[in-house]
Motif scaffolding. Structure first.
Motif, short mmCIF file in Angstrom:
data_model
loop_
_atom_site.label_atom_id
_atom_site.label_comp_id
_atom_site.label_asym_id
_atom_site.label_seq_id
_atom_site.Cartn_x
_atom_site.Cartn_y
_atom_site.Cartn_z
N GLY A 1 0.80 -1.22 0.00
CA GLY A 1 0.00 0.00 0.00
C GLY A 1 0.82 1.26 0.00
O GLY A 1 0.27 2.37 0.01
N GLY A 2 2.14 1.12 -0.03
CA GLY A 2 3.01 2.29 0.03
C GLY A 2 3.62 2.43 1.40
O GLY A 2 3.07 1.95 2.40
N ALA A 3 4.78 3.05 1.46
CA ALA A 3 5.51 3.14 2.72
C ALA A 3 4.84 4.06 3.72
O ALA A 3 5.00 3.90 4.93
N GLU A 4 4.09 5.03 3.26
CA GLU A 4 3.53 6.04 4.17
C GLU A 4 2.10 6.37 3.78
O GLU A 4 1.76 6.42 2.59
N SER A 5 1.26 6.60 4.77
CA SER A 5 -0.14 6.95 4.53
C SER A 5 -0.54 8.16 5.33
O SER A 5 0.01 8.42 6.40
N LEU A 6 -1.50 8.91 4.80
CA LEU A 6 -2.08 10.04 5.50
C LEU A 6 -3.33 9.59 6.24
O LEU A 6 -4.09 8.76 5.73
N VAL A 7 -3.55 10.15 7.41
CA VAL A 7 -4.84 10.07 8.07
C VAL A 7 -5.47 11.44 7.90
O VAL A 7 -4.92 12.45 8.34
N MET A 8 -6.60 11.49 7.22
CA MET A 8 -7.29 12.74 6.94
C MET A 8 -8.59 12.79 7.75
O MET A 8 -9.25 11.77 7.94
N THR A 9 -8.93 13.98 8.19
CA THR A 9 -10.16 14.16 8.97
C THR A 9 -10.95 15.34 8.41
O THR A 9 -10.41 16.22 7.74
N GLY A 10 -12.23 15.36 8.71
CA GLY A 10 -13.10 16.44 8.29
C GLY A 10 -14.42 16.36 9.02
O GLY A 10 -14.64 15.46 9.84
N GLY A 11 -15.30 17.29 8.71
CA GLY A 11 -16.63 17.29 9.31
C GLY A 11 -17.65 16.77 8.32
O GLY A 11 -17.92 17.43 7.31
N PRO A 12 -18.22 15.58 8.52
CA PRO A 12 -19.13 15.01 7.54
C PRO A 12 -20.36 15.87 7.27
O PRO A 12 -20.90 15.85 6.16
N ALA A 13 -20.78 16.64 8.27
CA ALA A 13 -21.96 17.48 8.05
C ALA A 13 -21.71 18.51 6.96
O ALA A 13 -22.63 18.99 6.30
N GLY A 14 -20.43 18.86 6.75
CA GLY A 14 -20.09 19.87 5.76
C GLY A 14 -20.26 19.43 4.33
O GLY A 14 -20.40 20.26 3.43
N PHE A 15 -20.25 18.11 4.08
CA PHE A 15 -20.44 17.65 2.69
C PHE A 15 -21.53 16.59 2.57
O PHE A 15 -21.70 16.00 1.51
N ALA A 16 -22.26 16.34 3.65
CA ALA A 16 -23.33 15.34 3.60
C ALA A 16 -24.44 15.78 2.66
O ALA A 16 -24.82 16.95 2.62
N SER A 17 -24.96 14.84 1.91
CA SER A 17 -26.07 15.10 1.00
C SER A 17 -27.03 13.94 1.05
O SER A 17 -26.81 12.91 0.39
N PRO A 18 -28.10 14.05 1.84
CA PRO A 18 -29.04 12.92 1.96
C PRO A 18 -29.76 12.60 0.66
O PRO A 18 -30.36 11.54 0.55
N LYS A 19 -29.69 13.48 -0.33
CA LYS A 19 -30.37 13.24 -1.60
C LYS A 19 -29.40 12.84 -2.70
O LYS A 19 -29.68 13.00 -3.87
N ALA A 20 -28.22 12.35 -2.31
CA ALA A 20 -27.24 11.92 -3.31
C ALA A 20 -27.88 10.90 -4.24
O ALA A 20 -28.40 9.88 -3.80
N ALA A 21 -27.85 11.18 -5.53
CA ALA A 21 -28.59 10.38 -6.51
C ALA A 21 -28.07 8.95 -6.57
O ALA A 21 -26.89 8.71 -6.78
N GLY A 22 -28.97 8.01 -6.36
CA GLY A 22 -28.63 6.61 -6.55
C GLY A 22 -27.79 5.99 -5.46
O GLY A 22 -27.37 4.84 -5.60
#
Length: 245
Positions: free
Chosen positions: A96-117
Motif C-alpha cells: 500500500g506504500g511506505a507512508e499513509s495520510l490520516v485525513m479528517t473532516g466534518g461530515p456534516a459539511g459535505f453530507a447530501s441525503p439526496k445523493a442520486a442513486g
C-alpha cells in the motif's frame, strides 16, 4: 484537533482484526494478511513496558500468527526513534506504500441525503464485495469489513448491482471511511463524490461529528477528492519491520 492516539485507537476499533491483543495502549493485530492496518502492531500510546520489550512481544505475536513482525508507527511520534534504534526499518516495499495520510473532516459539511442513486445498507448489496475486496471474500475479509457496532455498506447501484462501493463505520462520534472504489466502466462520472456525500449523511444520522480515512501518500487523485470535500491531513503513519523479517 483530535488527539493522535485517540484517533488511531478509534480507527482501529472501526477496522477490527481477527486477533487484537492489547499491550498497554498498543494493539497487536492479525487478520490473515488482509490489510496492513489489521496485521500490524499499533504503537500509539504507552505499551506499559520498555519499547524494546514491547517490540520483542510484537515479534513473538507475529510468529504465533504466521506473519512478518510489523509496527504501525505515527510519523514523528517519540516512539518512532525508539523503533529505529531497536534495529527496525521502514517497510518501503509495503503493497500500500511506505507512508499513509490520516485525513479528517466534518461530515456534516459535505453530507447530501439526496445523493442520486446512493444507498447505505446494513448488508453488502450485490456487486459490493467485488469492488471492496473480491467476489468470494476470505473469512478475514468478511470479519474486518462486516464487524462493528454500526457498519454501513455504501453503494451506487445500476440495475441493482453496485458500480461504486464504500464502507463506513461509526465509532462514538467518528465516521471511519474505507474501501472507496468505482468500477472502471463507471469512472469520471462523479460517483465517488456522490457516494462520499451519501455516506456522510448516513454517518451524521448515526451521531458522527468527525470523519476519518486513511489514504496512501501516492494516491493523489483520492487525496484531491477528500480535500475538495473539506478533509485535511491530521497526521501520517508508516509501517516498520524487524530487520530479520
Amino acid at each position: 484537533m483530535r488527539d493522535v492516539t485517540e484517533l488511531e485507537q478509534r480507527c482501529a476499533d472501526a477496522w477490527p482484526a481477527l486477533v487484537d491483543q492489547p499491550l498497554g495502549q498498543w494493539r497487536l493485530r492479525a487478520a490473515g494478511g488482509f490489510t496492513g492496518r489489521a496485521n500490524s502492531a499499533l504503537t500509539s500510546g504507552d505499551p506499559g513496558v520498555p519499547v524494546p520489550d514491547a517490540l520483542a512481544r510484537v515479534v513473538d505475536f507475529a510468529g504465533r500468527n504466521g506473519m512478518a513482525p510489523t509496527a504501525h508507527v505515527v510519523v514523528g511520534a517519540p516512539v518512532e526513534a525508539r523503533v529505529e534504534a531497536a534495529g527496525w526499518r521502514v517497510d518501503v516495499d509495503h503493497p500500500g506504500g511506505a507512508e499513509s495520510l490520516v485525513m479528517t473532516g466534518g461530515p456534516a459539511g459535505f453530507a447530501s441525503p439526496k445523493a442520486a442513486g446512493v444507498v447505505v445498507a446494513d448488508a453488502p448489496p450485490p456487486g459490493w464485495w467485488e469492488l471492496a475486496a473480491q467476489r468470494d471474500p476470505t473469512p478475514a475479509q468478511r470479519h474486518v469489513l462486516t464487524s462493528g457496532d454500526r457498519v454501513g455498506f455504501g453503494a451506487v447501484l445500476r440495475d441493482g448491482v453496485a458500480v461504486a462501493a464504500v464502507r463506513g463505520a461509526v465509532v462514538g462520534d467518528l465516521l471511519h471511511v474505507a474501501r472507496l472504489a468505482v468500477h472502471p466502466r463507471a469512472r469520471r462520472r462523479g460517483l465517488a463524490r456522490e457516494l462520499m456525500r451519501g455516506l456522510a449523511a448516513w454517518g451524521v444520522e448515526h451521531g458522527a461529528t468527525t470523519c476519518a480515512l486513511q489514504v496512501a501518500e501516492h494516491n493523489r487523485p483520492a487525496i484531491a477528492l477528500y480535500e475538495s470535500l473539506g478533509c485535511a491531513e491530521h497526521h501520517r503513519y508508516r509501517y516498520w519491520v524487524a530487520n530479520h523479517a
